[in-house]
Enzyme design. Structure first.
Site, PDB file in Angstrom:
ATOM      1  N   ASP A  40       0.420  -1.041   0.280  1.00  0.00           N
ATOM      2  CA  ASP A  40       0.029   0.366   0.432  1.00  0.00           C
ATOM      3  C   ASP A  40       0.847   1.205   0.163  1.00  0.00           C
ATOM      4  OD1 ASP A  40      -2.761   0.979  -0.103  1.00  0.00           O
ATOM      5  OD2 ASP A  40      -1.974   2.184   2.530  1.00  0.00           O
ATOM      6  N   LYS A  68       1.549   4.333  -2.462  1.00  0.00           N
ATOM      7  CA  LYS A  68       1.359   5.900  -2.727  1.00  0.00           C
ATOM      8  C   LYS A  68       2.851   6.547  -3.209  1.00  0.00           C
ATOM      9  CE  LYS A  68      -1.794   4.899   1.589  1.00  0.00           C
ATOM     10  NZ  LYS A  68      -2.144   5.429   2.558  1.00  0.00           N
TER      11      LYS A  68
END
Length: 354
Positions: free
Chosen positions: A217, A221
């Site tokens: 995750d 980003k």
């Protein structure tokens, strides 16, 4: 008065909060910004609800539950297209891969896209470039501020720096509210497994916490920030220094994953002990420097900007040509349905003001 017509998919935590905020601010937006925000359609994974004038937001939950329309991506898209309203915006509050693959259809038909779903922008570089190109070519807004830092103005700040001629030298960031929450609560005498469970129960992690803990995750980003900074990177070119033992990463189900966390208690305790010995705190850091990006757990000493980062907050340090001695810092709540919904709402208003 400018009318903004919203077509929303995903009305769970984030989507529900967004509808609440729209209802609350309706009068303010009309009076102060001359914006009339109308929600024309909503959909979850089971049902859809349409009203070509505007849905009554007070009773959206029961109306959706009682709707006779089954969820159908194609029917939803055809409906948006057939109405052909000016300022139509498709809003994706899901983490669904299939939905992310449909953005180009909306953009090509002059339907703006606002999304907190990171999949499209962290997908193959060619896909990211195609979406950006279509958005420019058709003059259709494509906004994804909430992909990084929930409601924090991270991408907007980055875009403004670059548009004004500044150059990014380095980005250093804590980009996972869930991992920051986990490591802030992981203290001597507590079990890592229990802290992760608590983080999930309090809504800080993805439905599958392994997505957060594996670093994928955060890698997505920093990939998005790298691309927005002008670097053409792919996801697999980001160095992921995982703190999880390989048997945790290989698990196939959530139950198995939690069991593996229990089994590796001593491994996690060692990480903590090591940090304490160095008078440091464990922080999960993403970094971009000289066109190379990495993510991983680090021991952060007390003289660093990240040392006192509380709760589930995020912090992003932009070192640029102009901000080279002291970085430009964006900091605040980086997880939670309310701030994420607020970030999506901010993108919607941004489209209205243009």
């Amino acid at each position: 008065i400018i009318e903004l017509n919203l077509f929303i998919t995903g009305v769970g935590n984030v989507g529900g909060k967004l509808l609440e905020q729209i209802q609350q601010q309706k009068k303010y937006l009309i009076e102060n910004l001359k914006l009339n925000v109308r929600v024309i359609a909503i959909s979850n994974s089971r049902k859809m609800l349409f009203n070509d004038k505007s849905l009554k937001l007070k009773k959206w939950k029961e109306n959706l539950l009682n709707s006779s329309l089954s969820a159908n991506r194609k029917v939803f898209f055809d409906y948006v297209k057939s109405l052909n309203y000016r300022n139509s915006i498709f809003i994706d509050n899901t983490a669904d891969e299939e939905i992310a693959s449909e953005y180009f259809k909306y953009l090509k038909n002059n339907i703006g896209v606002v999304t907190c779903n990171k999949i499209a922008c962290a997908d193959k570089l060619s896909n990211y470039i195609e979406l950006k190109t279509i958005s420019r070519k058709f003059g259709t807004p494509f906004l994804f501020e909430t992909n990084v830092g929930a409601g924090l103005p991270v991408i907007d700040t980055l875009n403004n720096l670059i548009a004004s001629g500044d150059k990014i030298i380095k980005i250093q960031a804590v980009l996972s509210g869930s991992l920051n929450f986990i490591f802030n609560n992981f203290k001597k005498g507590l079990s890592f497994h229990d802290i992760v469970l608590k983080a999930e129960n309090e809504g800080y992690t993805e439905p599958d916490p392994k997505i957060d803990l594996s670093g994928i995750d955060v890698a997505r980003k920093i990939l998005i920030l790298s691309r927005e900074s002008g670097y053409n990177l792919e996801l697999d070119s980001i160095k992921n220094n995982s703190f999880l033992p390989s048997n945790c990463l290989k698990t196939k189900s959530k139950k198995e994953f939690y069991n593996s966390l229990k089994k590796n208690t001593s491994h996690f305790n060692r990480l903590l002990k090591n940090a304490i010995k160095q008078n440091a705190k464990l922080k999960y850091i993403a970094q971009l420097e000289k066109g190379k990006a990495s993510v991983g757990l680090q021991n952060i000493k007390s003289d660093h900007d990240f040392y006192n980062l509380e709760g589930s907050d995020n912090i992003i340090l932009f070192y640029t040509k102009r901000y080279n001695q002291q970085p430009l810092i964006v900091k605040g709540a980086g997880a939670g349905a309310e701030v994420t919904a607020g970030g999506i709402f901010g993108d919607i208003i941004r489209i209205g003001k243009k």
